[in-house]
Design an enzyme around this catalytic site. Structure first.
Site, PDB file in Angstrom:
ATOM      1  N   LYS A   1       0.760  -1.141  -0.014  1.00 25.45           N
ATOM      2  CA  LYS A   1       0.075  -0.060   0.124  1.00 25.45           C
ATOM      3  C   LYS A   1       0.543   1.416  -0.301  1.00 25.45           C
ATOM      4  CE  LYS A   1      -4.295  -1.658   1.170  1.00 25.45           C
ATOM      5  NZ  LYS A   1      -5.742  -1.945   0.509  1.00 25.45           N
TER       6      LYS A   1
ATOM      7  N   SER B   1      -8.643   1.289   8.707  1.00 23.23           N
ATOM      8  CA  SER B   1      -7.948   1.306  10.007  1.00 23.23           C
ATOM      9  C   SER B   1      -6.929   0.176   9.882  1.00 23.23           C
ATOM     10  CB  SER B   1      -9.045   0.009  10.790  1.00 23.23           C
ATOM     11  OG  SER B   1      -9.944  -0.620  10.252  1.00 23.23           O
TER      12      SER B   1
ATOM     13  N   TYR C   1       3.406   6.175  12.425  1.00 25.62           N
ATOM     14  CA  TYR C   1       4.343   6.899  11.674  1.00 25.62           C
ATOM     15  C   TYR C   1       3.851   8.495  11.095  1.00 25.62           C
ATOM     16  CZ  TYR C   1       5.254   2.019   9.669  1.00 25.62           C
ATOM     17  OH  TYR C   1       6.174   0.887   9.669  1.00 25.62           O
TER      18      TYR C   1
ATOM     19  N   GLY D   1      -7.328  -2.716  -5.978  1.00 27.14           N
ATOM     20  CA  GLY D   1      -6.583  -1.631  -6.686  1.00 27.14           C
ATOM     21  C   GLY D   1      -5.255  -2.662  -6.640  1.00 27.14           C
TER      22      GLY D   1
END
Lengths: 311, 311
Positions: free
Chosen positions: A50, A75, A112, A179
């Protein structure tokens, strides 16, 4: 989208991603009767493919857009990817998460650098809260899978895989929001030599399988699968790409997912998440059809809660 | 032993081993304030560095010796290593194992082609049974750690690591029977540039630490550690090498081993066994002393029972 678009995307995100290794296993090849090349996106930054789509989507924003930040509701891995990609680019990231999300996932996003905005645990609430952030902060909304820039970014994993192994006959990926498989299908179309793309999907959330059958986007009434990254559904941007360029979707049972995951852990000594085991489970299930073929598998991610393993 | 002996050993075993990758982790570097290069012997054939020493020891036998087979007593990685190395070389392997050994370990040895001879679970019984096989079959006995050819073989992991990263200031390894750290110390001596070798050892089985203090081989009265590969003691062949070429041994608590293991699983997405986490636990514990240093760590193996994890 063109071959050049995908190449440009890869060049654009290269400073922000790892070029992940391609691993092989003599024993898994013997078990399957094939040559398998595992593209290890579990070793990608933040632990999943991702990162690629998130980096590309943020890089494609204008400087003015970037200055106001980005927002997503997730999430899972996309929340972490947006947080890390945004941080790497000096962009503010707002992450809308259900208040019920596990603390370990909230901590990962915070780690992050993402700012968490909690909301009640319904899709409607998540969308409303995201909308509110867009209005209040002027932040750009980024969708985890139904976005052309995200799709191109995810396709760069297969692009690299095909650079390393040019004559792959098949590439297997999991199917969740669509995706990754849409991007992979574009990469195989542009860079492969008659390379077919096959999706692995749990029976429990087989909306993509049914969508390809019916020709319209289907939904799941329940999402009772261990493959928690695959509970999402296809979108109007990635579905046409999947219809055009994906050969088939193979469905697997929950136990087959756990067995495939354990086999990879035990034999390859690498950690993959349950969603990530699904395409390998699909190959194992139908291995007779793929004897002596040269197959790529995108190992999509390695983010698991070690305190809650299925074995 | 000379530099050339180690080089020749590496050339000899190369067809039978993997050249394992050296991995890095930005996050673990940040946590430790160092540059760490992990030599991933968990990706070695049969899942541990022991394959190196086993292959070398069998290759150093004469054809006449090889024709009569080899015997060892072990319930751990060396049993699997001898089984697989012997199979690769067309040599018969007899593995003496206590009847109480876990089925999963017996299955692993059988899977690699070793013939198991069960005996009562005492060291005396293991030695007697091995002796009997030597007499009956004429098989050559191979010791897991107190054997020059095994020590040289184990040293090739550090040799490769120093080929990849020439200016390492330290190499950390676990200390169990002493074969790996002795071989590593020779490699660092011959191929490093003032590269010091440090052992990590559990407090619960700190015989090597005490042996270096007292100047003679000490034993453990109990072996209550999760690091099951490190319960063995030093031998008269490897101890002098360790005395001469190992700088120090750092001892760690059981919880520090589990924490270090979990950190590597979570952040590097690779599977290491508890024994393998000990040198990283040692570095974590004393990280202030190693700020900004360039450090190699030999990740010794990845064979764990996924049904019995410490977290």
């Amino acid at each position: 989208m063109t071959k050049q678009d995908l190449k440009d995307c890869h060049t654009r995100i290269t400073p922000y991603i790892h070029r992940t290794p391609v691993l092989t296993s003599r024993l898994l090849n013997e078990i399957c009767g094939t040559s398998i090349f595992f593209k290890c996106e579990n070793f990608q930054r933040m632990g999943a493919f991702k990162m690629r789509g998130a980096a590309n989507a943020i890089l494609q924003l204008t400087a003015a857009q970037q200055s106001k930040g980005v927002v997503t509701h997730s999430s899972g891995n996309f929340a972490q990817a947006i947080s890390l990609a945004a941080k790497s680019l000096g962009v503010k990231a707002y992450i809308v998460m259900p208040s019920t999300a596990p603390q370990v996932k909230k901590d990962a996003v915070k780690g992050y650098g993402g700012e968490i905005i909690e909301c009640p645990p319904t899709l409607q609430d998540r969308e409303n809260t995201s909308m509110q952030i867009q209005k209040e902060k002027g932040a750009a909304f980024l969708h985890p899978s139904n976005d052309l820039d995200v799709i191109l970014g995810q396709g760069t994993a297969a692009l690299e895989l095909l650079e390393d192994q040019q004559d792959l006959e098949y590439i297997f990926t999991p199917v969740g929001g669509g995706g990754l498989i849409a991007g992979t299908a574009l990469a195989a179309h542009f860079f492969g030599t008659n390379c077919k793309v096959i999706g692995g999907e749990p029976f429990e959330v087989d909306d993509a399988y049914r969508s390809l059958q019916s020709g319209k986007i289907e939904t799941n009434t329940s999402t009772n699968t261990i493959a928690d990254g695959l509970k999402t559904q296809l979108g109007d941007i990635n579905f046409p790409i999947i219809q055009k360029h994906v050969s088939e979707i193979i469905r697997v049972e929950e136990q087959e997912i756990v067995d495939a995951m354990k086999l990879i852990w035990e034999r390859m000594k690498i950690i993959i998440e349950p969603s990530c085991a699904v395409p390998f489970a699909a190959l194992l299930k139908d291995k007779e059809r793929f004897q002596n073929k040269k197959i790529g598998i995108v190992l999509s991610g390695g983010n698991v809660d070690l305190n809650h393993l299925p074995f």
